[in-house]
Design a protein around this motif. Sequence first.
Motif, PDB file in Angstrom:
ATOM      1  N   PRO A  30      41.297  36.006  36.496  1.00 24.30           N
ATOM      2  CA  PRO A  30      39.831  36.082  36.558  1.00 24.30           C
ATOM      3  C   PRO A  30      39.235  36.871  35.393  1.00 24.30           C
ATOM      4  O   PRO A  30      39.645  37.997  35.107  1.00 24.30           O
ATOM      5  N   GLY A  31      38.287  36.229  34.712  1.00 28.66           N
ATOM      6  CA  GLY A  31      37.609  36.851  33.584  1.00 28.66           C
ATOM      7  C   GLY A  31      38.248  36.570  32.240  1.00 28.66           C
ATOM      8  O   GLY A  31      37.762  37.028  31.213  1.00 28.66           O
ATOM      9  N   PHE A  32      39.336  35.797  32.208  1.00 25.74           N
ATOM     10  CA  PHE A  32      40.020  35.491  30.960  1.00 25.74           C
ATOM     11  C   PHE A  32      40.005  33.988  30.726  1.00 25.74           C
ATOM     12  O   PHE A  32      40.064  33.209  31.673  1.00 25.74           O
ATOM     13  N   GLY A  33      39.952  33.607  29.441  1.00 27.57           N
ATOM     14  CA  GLY A  33      39.915  32.188  29.109  1.00 27.57           C
ATOM     15  C   GLY A  33      38.721  31.534  29.764  1.00 27.57           C
ATOM     16  O   GLY A  33      37.606  32.024  29.696  1.00 27.57           O
ATOM     17  N   ARG A  34      38.968  30.445  30.458  1.00 28.18           N
ATOM     18  CA  ARG A  34      37.878  29.728  31.119  1.00 28.18           C
ATOM     19  C   ARG A  34      37.776  30.038  32.603  1.00 28.18           C
ATOM     20  O   ARG A  34      37.025  29.384  33.327  1.00 28.18           O
ATOM     21  N   THR A  35      38.518  31.027  33.051  1.00 30.81           N
ATOM     22  CA  THR A  35      38.490  31.404  34.461  1.00 30.81           C
ATOM     23  C   THR A  35      37.387  32.427  34.686  1.00 30.81           C
ATOM     24  O   THR A  35      37.388  33.488  34.065  1.00 30.81           O
ATOM     25  N   ARG A  36      36.460  32.077  35.539  1.00 30.43           N
ATOM     26  CA  ARG A  36      35.361  33.002  35.835  1.00 30.43           C
ATOM     27  C   ARG A  36      35.915  34.260  36.473  1.00 30.43           C
ATOM     28  O   ARG A  36      36.902  34.223  37.177  1.00 30.43           O
ATOM     29  N   GLY A  37      35.215  35.335  36.233  1.00 30.98           N
ATOM     30  CA  GLY A  37      35.618  36.610  36.802  1.00 30.98           C
ATOM     31  C   GLY A  37      34.485  37.243  37.574  1.00 30.98           C
ATOM     32  O   GLY A  37      33.354  36.752  37.557  1.00 30.98           O
ATOM     33  N   PRO A  38      34.786  38.340  38.220  1.00 29.73           N
ATOM     34  CA  PRO A  38      33.740  39.053  38.950  1.00 29.73           C
ATOM     35  C   PRO A  38      32.767  39.723  37.982  1.00 29.73           C
ATOM     36  O   PRO A  38      33.033  39.822  36.788  1.00 29.73           O
ATOM     37  N   ARG A  39      31.653  40.182  38.510  1.00 31.61           N
ATOM     38  CA  ARG A  39      30.640  40.835  37.677  1.00 31.61           C
ATOM     39  C   ARG A  39      31.225  42.036  36.945  1.00 31.61           C
ATOM     40  O   ARG A  39      30.969  42.239  35.782  1.00 31.61           O
ATOM     41  N   GLN A  40      32.013  42.823  37.623  1.00 28.31           N
ATOM     42  CA  GLN A  40      32.690  43.965  37.008  1.00 28.31           C
ATOM     43  C   GLN A  40      34.118  43.563  36.656  1.00 28.31           C
ATOM     44  O   GLN A  40      34.803  42.942  37.479  1.00 28.31           O
ATOM     45  N   PRO A  41      34.587  43.918  35.455  1.00 31.74           N
ATOM     46  CA  PRO A  41      35.964  43.562  35.076  1.00 31.74           C
ATOM     47  C   PRO A  41      36.977  44.128  36.064  1.00 31.74           C
ATOM     48  O   PRO A  41      36.788  45.212  36.623  1.00 31.74           O
ATOM     49  N   LEU A  42      38.032  43.377  36.284  1.00 35.38           N
ATOM     50  CA  LEU A  42      39.099  43.845  37.169  1.00 35.38           C
ATOM     51  C   LEU A  42      39.931  44.901  36.456  1.00 35.38           C
ATOM     52  O   LEU A  42      40.199  44.796  35.253  1.00 35.38           O
ATOM     53  N   ASP A  43      40.366  45.903  37.206  1.00 37.24           N
ATOM     54  CA  ASP A  43      41.303  46.869  36.654  1.00 37.24           C
ATOM     55  C   ASP A  43      42.703  46.274  36.765  1.00 37.24           C
ATOM     56  O   ASP A  43      42.874  45.127  37.209  1.00 37.24           O
ATOM     57  N   MET A  44      43.705  47.032  36.356  1.00 36.51           N
ATOM     58  CA  MET A  44      45.067  46.502  36.345  1.00 36.51           C
ATOM     59  C   MET A  44      45.512  46.086  37.744  1.00 36.51           C
ATOM     60  O   MET A  44      46.133  45.043  37.918  1.00 36.51           O
ATOM     61  N   ARG A  45      45.186  46.875  38.767  1.00 41.14           N
ATOM     62  CA  ARG A  45      45.548  46.498  40.133  1.00 41.14           C
ATOM     63  C   ARG A  45      44.863  45.200  40.524  1.00 41.14           C
ATOM     64  O   ARG A  45      45.469  44.308  41.121  1.00 41.14           O
ATOM     65  N   GLY A  46      43.593  45.052  40.173  1.00 39.56           N
ATOM     66  CA  GLY A  46      42.882  43.822  40.490  1.00 39.56           C
ATOM     67  C   GLY A  46      43.495  42.613  39.820  1.00 39.56           C
ATOM     68  O   GLY A  46      43.613  41.534  40.426  1.00 39.56           O
ATOM     69  N   LEU A  47      43.910  42.771  38.569  1.00 43.73           N
ATOM     70  CA  LEU A  47      44.561  41.661  37.860  1.00 43.73           C
ATOM     71  C   LEU A  47      45.913  41.331  38.469  1.00 43.73           C
ATOM     72  O   LEU A  47      46.255  40.155  38.650  1.00 43.73           O
ATOM     73  N   SER A  48      46.691  42.349  38.824  1.00 40.94           N
ATOM     74  CA  SER A  48      48.004  42.068  39.415  1.00 40.94           C
ATOM     75  C   SER A  48      47.854  41.448  40.805  1.00 40.94           C
ATOM     76  O   SER A  48      48.646  40.596  41.199  1.00 40.94           O
ATOM     77  N   GLU A  49      46.822  41.862  41.535  1.00 42.83           N
ATOM     78  CA  GLU A  49      46.573  41.234  42.841  1.00 42.83           C
ATOM     79  C   GLU A  49      46.122  39.782  42.670  1.00 42.83           C
ATOM     80  O   GLU A  49      46.488  38.920  43.475  1.00 42.83           O
ATOM     81  N   ALA A  50      45.339  39.508  41.623  1.00 41.47           N
ATOM     82  CA  ALA A  50      44.939  38.125  41.347  1.00 41.47           C
ATOM     83  C   ALA A  50      46.163  37.278  41.018  1.00 41.47           C
ATOM     84  O   ALA A  50      46.273  36.130  41.459  1.00 41.47           O
TER      85      ALA A  50
END
Length: 142
Positions: A30-50
Amino acid sequence: MPGLGCSHRYFLPLSRRLAPQARVVAVDLPGFGRTRGPRQPLDMRGLSEALADWLVATGHPGTPLVANSTGCQGVVDLAWHSPQLLGPVVLVGPTMDGRARSAGRQILRLIRDAGRERPALGLALARDYLELASPPRSCNGG
């Protein structure tokens, strides 16, 4: 899992090399390339959970994972909170070297390492960084 600000494009040359031997998927979190992300950038835990959610949703737990740079931190975090989802892992250029924690040292290392990168990777990074800085991207959580 690509590094800071990178999309799946960074892994395309490697993906093409591996494709004759295995099915390869380069994921944009989420938030990288063409994948939409949340309004606030994900932290490392959020990215690993994604990444964990993607592995489960697609039926790929245990699949080999390749991570680069800060993406290594995400895969290590995944190993911490969801070890049952891991298969073989390759960590390429994990960060952060304790001797180079300042922004200045990191910039110098980036410049020095850029000469070792394949030109196609430099172009992919430049494109991703330009998209990262664009207004739609910065509002997209990238």
